[in-house]
Design a protein around this motif. Sequence first.
Motif, PDB file in Angstrom:
ATOM      1  N   VAL A  37     -26.391   5.261 -23.860  1.00 14.54           N
ATOM      2  CA  VAL A  37     -26.597   4.722 -25.206  1.00 14.54           C
ATOM      3  C   VAL A  37     -27.182   3.315 -25.129  1.00 14.54           C
ATOM      4  N   ASN A  41     -22.656  11.918 -27.917  1.00 17.25           N
ATOM      5  CA  ASN A  41     -24.008  11.442 -28.233  1.00 17.25           C
ATOM      6  C   ASN A  41     -24.931  12.545 -28.742  1.00 17.25           C
ATOM      7  N   LEU A  79     -27.609  11.898 -31.365  1.00 15.80           N
ATOM      8  CA  LEU A  79     -28.736  11.024 -31.045  1.00 15.80           C
ATOM      9  C   LEU A  79     -29.843  11.756 -30.296  1.00 15.80           C
ATOM     10  N   ARG A 129     -21.570   3.871 -32.009  1.00 12.96           N
ATOM     11  CA  ARG A 129     -21.405   4.004 -30.559  1.00 12.96           C
ATOM     12  C   ARG A 129     -21.463   2.646 -29.879  1.00 12.96           C
ATOM     13  N   LEU A 134     -29.904  11.255 -22.540  1.00 11.75           N
ATOM     14  CA  LEU A 134     -28.579  11.218 -23.150  1.00 11.75           C
ATOM     15  C   LEU A 134     -27.683  12.293 -22.559  1.00 11.75           C
TER      16      LEU A 134
END
Length: 252
Positions: free
Chosen positions: A165, A207, A210, A242, A202
């Motif tokens: 992230v 996550n 995203l 996050r 990622l």
Amino acid sequence: MAQADPNKPLDGFLAGVREMEARYADTYAAVSDHVKNPRQLQLRKGLAADFAFRLGSEWELFQHKWHVVAIAAAPDSFVKAQQAILDTGVRKGNLDHFVQLLHGAPLSIPAKPKQGEIEALLDPRGFNVTFDSCETWATEASRDLDTRYADKVRGIVATAPDACVLDLLKAIRNTLAHGSGGRLARLNQMVKERTSGSKIGLTGSVNAGLKRDTNQVRDVAVYLHGRATGTARQRVQVLSQRLREIAEQLRV
């Protein structure tokens, strides 16, 4: 003199992010209506991009502040490393006699340097400390910080769903700042699902919102404004949450 406390810049950063989140929500609502309006849609996308850019900038500034305060709180490791650099430079330059003549004693780094002195030692040009990647952050934390603080950084960097992230946030900020094809290509690598054995992309169910595996990101604002998979929130809002969760792990 008050004891340096790394939790203070952390608290300030988290409060600042929450304030940005509230301002974003309020401003977004102010340019929204129930009628499809291309101009308002463009403004909303711009707000998402501006929010993400500021998140990236504030994170970099926070990393600098936290790093400096963590050194000030427990300076022994930093002072020892800096003293070794100084001693090596004096020896290599064959300057011992000049130092003895002009200074009267060996040059020494203060045992408890002030924050301004720490910043000057880290970068004599007066620039903030920045880290090119998570790996760089961990390396420099290991070099400069006491174990109790360095372990916090290493813990984040060693946790792939957190480190990815931070790398994504940097890629977003760089793409927004420079707009180059190379930066956009890097961003597209960062939003994909990480493949086995890779350190790019990622990872982690936390996550999932995203990720963008099917389509390429051509417009960063469109990506940030888009709804995160499985939620009613935009990706920029998920990114902000996050970031707060990751930053909280630095608390001591």
